[in-house]
Design an enzyme around this catalytic site. Structure first.
Site, mmCIF file in Angstrom:
data_model
loop_
_atom_site.group_PDB
_atom_site.id
_atom_site.type_symbol
_atom_site.label_atom_id
_atom_site.label_comp_id
_atom_site.label_asym_id
_atom_site.label_seq_id
_atom_site.Cartn_x
_atom_site.Cartn_y
_atom_site.Cartn_z
ATOM 1 C CB CYS A 256 -41.500 16.891 27.812
ATOM 2 S SG CYS A 256 -41.760 17.030 26.039
ATOM 3 C CB CYS B 193 -35.132 18.704 23.396
ATOM 4 S SG CYS B 193 -36.663 18.588 22.437
ATOM 5 C CB CYS C 34 -35.250 20.118 27.203
ATOM 6 S SG CYS C 34 -36.703 20.861 27.988
ATOM 7 C CB CYS D 258 -44.431 33.869 26.728
ATOM 8 S SG CYS D 258 -44.135 32.414 25.706
ATOM 9 C CB CYS E 60 -46.451 34.798 23.612
ATOM 10 S SG CYS E 60 -45.266 33.690 22.829
ATOM 11 C CB CYS F 43 -42.078 34.143 18.833
ATOM 12 S SG CYS F 43 -40.680 34.184 19.973
ATOM 13 N NE ARG G 147 -38.597 37.973 23.517
ATOM 14 C CZ ARG G 147 -39.457 37.360 22.717
ATOM 15 N NH1 ARG G 147 -39.412 36.065 22.582
ATOM 16 N NH2 ARG G 147 -40.358 38.051 22.060
HETATM 17 N N1 SAM Z 1 -42.297 22.059 24.457
HETATM 18 C C1 SAM Z 1 -42.369 23.170 23.615
HETATM 19 C C2 SAM Z 1 -41.346 23.136 22.501
HETATM 20 O O1 SAM Z 1 -40.372 22.403 22.599
HETATM 21 O O2 SAM Z 1 -41.536 23.880 21.529
HETATM 22 C C3 SAM Z 1 -42.285 24.518 24.323
HETATM 23 C C4 SAM Z 1 -41.326 24.703 25.473
HETATM 24 S S1 SAM Z 1 -39.600 24.567 25.080
HETATM 25 C C5 SAM Z 1 -38.898 24.447 26.694
HETATM 26 C C6 SAM Z 1 -39.172 26.167 24.458
HETATM 27 C C7 SAM Z 1 -37.744 26.437 24.074
HETATM 28 O O3 SAM Z 1 -36.938 26.649 25.226
HETATM 29 C C8 SAM Z 1 -36.970 25.380 23.329
HETATM 30 O O4 SAM Z 1 -37.291 25.334 21.974
HETATM 31 C C9 SAM Z 1 -35.538 25.863 23.509
HETATM 32 O O5 SAM Z 1 -35.187 26.735 22.468
HETATM 33 C C10 SAM Z 1 -35.586 26.619 24.840
HETATM 34 N N2 SAM Z 1 -34.797 25.922 25.878
HETATM 35 C C11 SAM Z 1 -35.162 24.808 26.549
HETATM 36 N N3 SAM Z 1 -34.179 24.422 27.395
HETATM 37 C C12 SAM Z 1 -33.172 25.318 27.252
HETATM 38 C C13 SAM Z 1 -31.885 25.441 27.853
HETATM 39 N N4 SAM Z 1 -31.437 24.560 28.744
HETATM 40 N N5 SAM Z 1 -31.103 26.482 27.486
HETATM 41 C C14 SAM Z 1 -31.565 27.373 26.571
HETATM 42 N N6 SAM Z 1 -32.761 27.294 25.971
HETATM 43 C C15 SAM Z 1 -33.561 26.277 26.299
HETATM 44 C C1 DTB Z 2 -37.281 30.843 24.154
HETATM 45 O O1 DTB Z 2 -36.710 30.968 23.047
HETATM 46 N N1 DTB Z 2 -36.654 30.793 25.325
HETATM 47 C C2 DTB Z 2 -37.589 30.613 26.393
HETATM 48 C C3 DTB Z 2 -38.964 30.675 25.657
HETATM 49 N N2 DTB Z 2 -38.583 30.745 24.283
HETATM 50 C C4 DTB Z 2 -39.998 29.666 25.908
HETATM 51 C C5 DTB Z 2 -37.347 29.369 27.176
HETATM 52 C C6 DTB Z 2 -35.971 29.271 27.781
HETATM 53 C C7 DTB Z 2 -35.955 28.075 28.650
HETATM 54 C C8 DTB Z 2 -34.677 27.922 29.404
HETATM 55 C C9 DTB Z 2 -34.677 26.704 30.244
HETATM 56 C C10 DTB Z 2 -35.729 26.689 31.318
HETATM 57 O O2 DTB Z 2 -35.910 27.688 32.055
HETATM 58 O O3 DTB Z 2 -36.367 25.641 31.503
HETATM 59 FE FE1 SF4 Z 3 -40.280 18.761 25.578
HETATM 60 FE FE2 SF4 Z 3 -38.295 20.336 26.363
HETATM 61 FE FE3 SF4 Z 3 -38.274 19.330 23.913
HETATM 62 FE FE4 SF4 Z 3 -40.110 21.232 24.553
HETATM 63 S S1 SF4 Z 3 -37.887 21.479 24.469
HETATM 64 S S2 SF4 Z 3 -40.454 19.332 23.404
HETATM 65 S S3 SF4 Z 3 -40.456 20.669 26.701
HETATM 66 S S4 SF4 Z 3 -38.144 18.144 25.825
#
Ligand code: SAM
Ligand code: DTB
Ligand code: SF4
Length: 332
Positions: A56, A60, A63, A100, A132, A192, A264
Site C-alpha cells: 500500500c 499509516c 500498518c 469482512c 462488510c 463501522c 468491537r
Molecule cells: N486500507 C484500508 C484503510 O486503511 O481503511 C483498509 C484496511 S486497514 C488495514 C483497516 C484498519 O486496520 C486501519 O484503519 C487500522 O485501524 C487497523 N490496523 C491496521 N494495522 C493495525 C495495527 N498494527 N494494530 C491495530 N490496528 C491496525
Molecule cells: C478494524 O478496526 N480492525 C481490523 C478491521 N477493522 C479491518 C483490522 C486490524 C488489523 C490488525 C493488523 C493486521 O492484522 O494486519
Molecule cells: Fe494502506 Fe495500511 Fe494505511 Fe490501510 S491502514 S491505507 S492498508 S497503509
C-alpha cells in the site's frame, strides 16, 4: 419521545467526565446501559479476510501493509472470487455471521479489481452472511455500487483524534476519512468506524476521537476499538503495550456514549487473557473478530474463542438481526 441515553450533542467536557469516572463505577455504568439496550449474552462474531495484501502506498505509521516499511508482509494481488467464497463458507460453518473483506488500498478505483470485489460481495451476501468491506476511500457512486451488490457494512476507521492524525498519517487527511464515511451513510450502508489505542496519543486524543464519532448525525452502527499490534519495521514498532485498563476504559466510555452500537473488541486479543476479555465484555464490548488471523497478524483461533464463549456463557449473534427487528416492527 426523545431518549436521553442516545444523544448526538455530547460535549468534550461531558465525555471527559465519563472517561475519567473511577474504573469500577465506569464499568458498572456501562454494563447497566448495555443490559438496557442489548442482549448481553450475545456477541457478534466477524471474520476478516485480507483479499489484497501489502504494497500500500499510504504511510499509516502502524500498518504492516504500507509498502514503505520493511515489515516482511508479502504483497499479494487481489484474490479470486472462488477462493474468497471458500473462506467465507469456512467462517460461516465456524459460527461467524459477518464476513469482512479488507484490501490494502488507499482508495477504490473504478477498474476490474473493483468489479471483482462487487462480485465477491454478491457471492457472500447470497450465502446469508452480513458482508462488510474495508477498501480505503470511496466515492458516493462506488458506495452505491457496493450497496447494490448487497454490502451490509463498510469499515473505515478514524484511528485517532484529528489533532493526532497528522502524527500518524501524512498521505491523506481526517476530512478525507469523514467524506468517505458520509458517502457510505448516504448509500444506506451500515457504518463501522472506530480507532486504535496505543499510537502514542493522549487521553484527550481518545476523548476527541470519541467526540467525533458520537456527534455524527447517526452513531456508527459498529465501533471497533483496536489496541496497537506493534509491527517490526513500522515507526510505532517500539510503542509501549496498551494497558488493559485503558482498553476497558475506552470500551466502557464508548458503550455509555453509544448504547445501541456494536462495540468491537478488535486487534490485540492475542495478548489478553480470558479474564481480561471478560472485563471488556462486562464493560460493553459485544463483537469480536474471529479466526486465527486478522488481516496479516495473529488472532485467537475459533476453538479458543468457542471455549471462551462456553466459559463466559456467551453466544454468537445471528445475522441480519437489526433488519429482522426492523421488518418485524414495520409489520406490527
Ligand atoms: N486500507 C484500508 C484503510 O486503511 O481503511 C483498509 C484496511 S486497514 C488495514 C483497516 C484498519 O486496520 C486501519 O484503519 C487500522 O485501524 C487497523 N490496523 C491496521 N494495522 C493495525 C495495527 N498494527 N494494530 C491495530 N490496528 C491496525
Ligand atoms: C478494524 O478496526 N480492525 C481490523 C478491521 N477493522 C479491518 C483490522 C486490524 C488489523 C490488525 C493488523 C493486521 O492484522 O494486519
Ligand atoms: Fe494502506 Fe495500511 Fe494505511 Fe490501510 S491502514 S491505507 S492498508 S497503509
Amino acid at each position: 419521545m426523545a431518549n436521553s441515553d442516545i444523544r448526538n450533542n455530547w460535549t468534550i467536557a461531558e465525555i471527559k467526565g465519563v472517561y475519567n469516572t473511577p474504573l469500577l463505577e465506569l464499568i458498572f455504568n456501562a454494563a447497566t446501559l448495555h443490559r438496557k439496550y442489548n442482549d448481553t449474552a450475545e456477541v457478534q462474531v466477524c471474520t476478516l479476510l485480507s483479499i489484497k495484501t501489502g504494497g500500500c502506498g499510504e504511510d499509516c505509521a502502524y500498518c504492516p501493509q504500507a509498502a514503505r516499511y520493511d515489515t516482511g508482509v508479502e504483497v499479494q494481488a487481489l484474490m479470486k472470487k472462488k477462493e474468497v467464497l471458500e473462506y467465507a463458507q469456512k467462517a460461516k460453518d465456524a459460527g461467524s455471521t459477518r464476513f469482512c473483506m479488507g484490501a490494502a488500498w488507499r482508495e477504490v478505483r473504478d477498474n476490474k479489481d473493483f468489479d471483482n470485489v462487487l462480485e465477491m460481495v454478491k457471492g457472500v451476501n447470497q450465502m446469508g452472511m452480513e458482508v462488510c468491506c474495508t477498501l480505503g476511500m470511496l466515492t458516493e457512486t462506488q458506495a452505491q455500487k457496493l450497496a447494490e451488490a448487497g454490502l451490509y457494512a463498510y469499515n473505515h476507521n478514524l484511528d485517532t483524534s484529528k489533532e493526532h492524525y497528522t502524527e500518524i498519517i501524512s498521505t491523506r487527511t481526517y476530512e478525507d476519512r469523514l467524506e468517505t464515511l458520509d458517502n457510505v451513510r448516504k448509500a444506506g450502508v451500515s457504518v463501522c468506524c472506530g480507532g486504535i489505542i496505543g499510537l502514542g496519543e493522549t487521553h484527550d486524543d481518545r476523548i476527541k476521537m470519541l467526540h467525533t464519532l458520537v456527534t455524527m448525525e447517526e452513531h456508527p452502527e459498529s465501533v471497533p476499538i483496536n489496541s496497537l499490534v506493534p509491527i517490526a519495521g513500522t515507526p510505532l514498532a517500539s510503542n509501549e503495550k496498551v494497558d488493559i485498563w485503558d482498553m476497558v476504559r475506552m470500551i466502557a466510555t464508548a458503550r455509555i456514549l453509544m448504547p445501541k452500537t456494536m462495540v468491537r473488541l478488535s486487534a490485540g486479543r492475542t495478548d489478553m487473557s480470558i479474564a481480561e476479555q471478560a472485563l471488556c465484555f462486562m464493560a460493553g464490548a459485544n463483537s469480536i473478530f474471529a479466526g486465527d488471523k486478522l488481516l496479516t497478524t495473529p488472532n485467537p483461533s475459533f476453538d479458543d474463542d468457542n471455549l471462551m464463549f462456553k466459559l463466559l456463557g456467551l453466544e454468537p449473534r445471528k445475522a441480519f438481526k437489526e433488519e429482522k427487528a426492523y421488518l418485524h416492527e414495520m409489520a406490527n
